[in-house]
Design an enzyme around this catalytic site. Structure first.
Site, PDB file in Angstrom:
ATOM      1  CE  LYS A  47      -0.417  -0.012   5.044  1.00  0.00           C
ATOM      2  NZ  LYS A  47      -1.335   0.049   6.197  1.00  0.00           N
ATOM      3  CE1 TYR A 265      11.810  31.891   5.487  1.00  0.00           C
ATOM      4  CE2 TYR A 265      11.885  29.550   4.962  1.00  0.00           C
ATOM      5  CZ  TYR A 265      11.652  30.860   4.577  1.00  0.00           C
ATOM      6  OH  TYR A 265      11.266  31.143   3.291  1.00  0.00           O
TER       7      TYR A 265
END
Length: 376
Positions: A47, A265
């Protein structure tokens, strides 16, 4: 595993990184799990695009190795996988969407039925068409997520019209990756009791961690996923699986940062002395989980020239920075690469730094990388 697969001569590499998937290691992991499980069978959970590794490529490699049963989450995943494994059994874990029985039959998919409404719809379809490909019946043994509760399963087994048309009964562990968790023993006992209501139907309980719980957890079929892709199914001890993925990030700039200046940042990292910084062309849009650069004390290591290079500053959307001061200068120039996921710092290491699980790391790896499958 090769560090980076070369492109044809004269072709520039425009991707921000190379994600190399070692299919030989994937197959070796499946074979090791299958040997531990014998005489029980070993399926393959593919999956989420085989946990980010490529479902078609993984499916073909596993089928060639002898895997005959696969599990996906969604019917669309199953339909795509069918082309790669035309003769395999494919179960769809998230059940039977309303009105989708014909779609399942067209692609020869087997729904994992988790409630009585789904079962009624599936039985009506089987009665009308004579469909015999199979389905799984999901029994809830304590996860309280999907599946029939034990009292529903008991009533179902005693109904006058007989057993449901299923080829597998299954449940799912909640805490198998936590050593000696008491819920695991309770689930094994309850599943043994409830599956006995469906005599002659094969049973499946074990996930990756369940494979290592011993024969009492194996039943007839196990469903490993994470361990196939190199994740540690036994976090309390050394990883018994071979690494499958390697991620090399392309350096787009190397620069000197003076002492006292910051990177990224929020100005959260300050150079303690003159440092050499390499900026790579990948960020959280590519699956470099931002939490790995925001958690206090987290330490993410890339490798360049055989030397550990810590991630510094916050990961941004498209960029990240590594302190390459200690790496050989000729290994950290523009166009070189830093190995973030490798034998030295793997999926579980990155997950620990980010405060998450390796499943999230694998399935988050972005589509902007150049993906290379080797060993298939």
């Amino acid at each position: 595993m090769p560090a980076v697969q070369p492109l044809p001569a004269g072709t520039p590499d425009l991707a921000g990184g190379v994600l190399t998937i070692d299919l030989a290691a994937l197959v070796a992991n499946w074979r090791a799990l299958a040997a531990r499980l014998a005489p029980a069978a070993c399926a393959g959970v593919v999956k989420a695009d085989a946990y980010g590794c490529g479902a078609a490529e993984a499916g073909r490699a596993l089928r060639a190795a002898g895997c005959t049963t696969f599990f996906v989450a969604l019917p669309a995943e199953g339909r795509a996988l069918r082309a790669a494994v035309p003769d395999a059994a494919i179960y769809v874990l998230n059940g039977l969407p309303q009105g989708a029985a014909e779609t399942f039959a067209t692609a020869r998919l087997r729904p994992v039925i988790g409630d009585l409404g789904e079962l009624a719809e599936w039985e009506a379809f089987v009665a009308r068409t004579g469909w015999s490909e199979g389905a799984a019946l999901h029994l809830d043994t304590g996860m309280n997520r999907l599946g029939l509760r034990p009292e529903e399963a008991r009533a179902l087994a005693l109904r006058p019209r007989g057993q449901p048309p299923v080829s597998l009964v299954m449940s799912h562990f909640a805490c198998a990756d936590e050593k000696d968790h008491p819920m695991t023993a309770r689930q094994i006992a309850l599943f043994r009791e409830v599956r006995a209501l469906f005599p002659g139907v094969p049973a499946s309980l074990a996930n990756s961690a369940g494979v290592f719980l011993g024969p009492e957890a194996h039943f007839d079929l196990a469903r490993p996923g994470y361990a196939l892709y190199g994740g540690n199914p036994t976090p309390w001890t050394a990883n018994p699986m071979r690494p499958v993925v390697r991620l090399d990030l392309r350096i787009i700039q190397a620069r000197t940062v003076p002492p006292g200046e910051t990177v990224g940042y929020g100005a959260r990292w300050t150079a303690p002395a003159t440092r050499r910084i390499a900026v790579v062309s990948a960020g959280y849009a590519d699956g470099l989980l931002r939490a790995a650069s925001a958690r206090p004390g987290a330490r993410v290591l890339g490798y360049a020239g055989g030397v550990a290079c810590p991630l510094v500053g916050r990961i941004s959307m498209d960029l990240a920075a590594f302190d390459v001061t200690d790496a050989p200068a000729d290994a950290v120039q523009r166009g070189d690469t830093i190995a973030l996921l490798s034998e030295r710092f793997g999926v579980d290491d990155y997950a620990e730094a980010a405060g998450t699980i390796g499943y999230e790391v694998l399935t988050s790896l972005g589509r902007r990388y150049r993906r290379v499958h080797v060993g298939g």
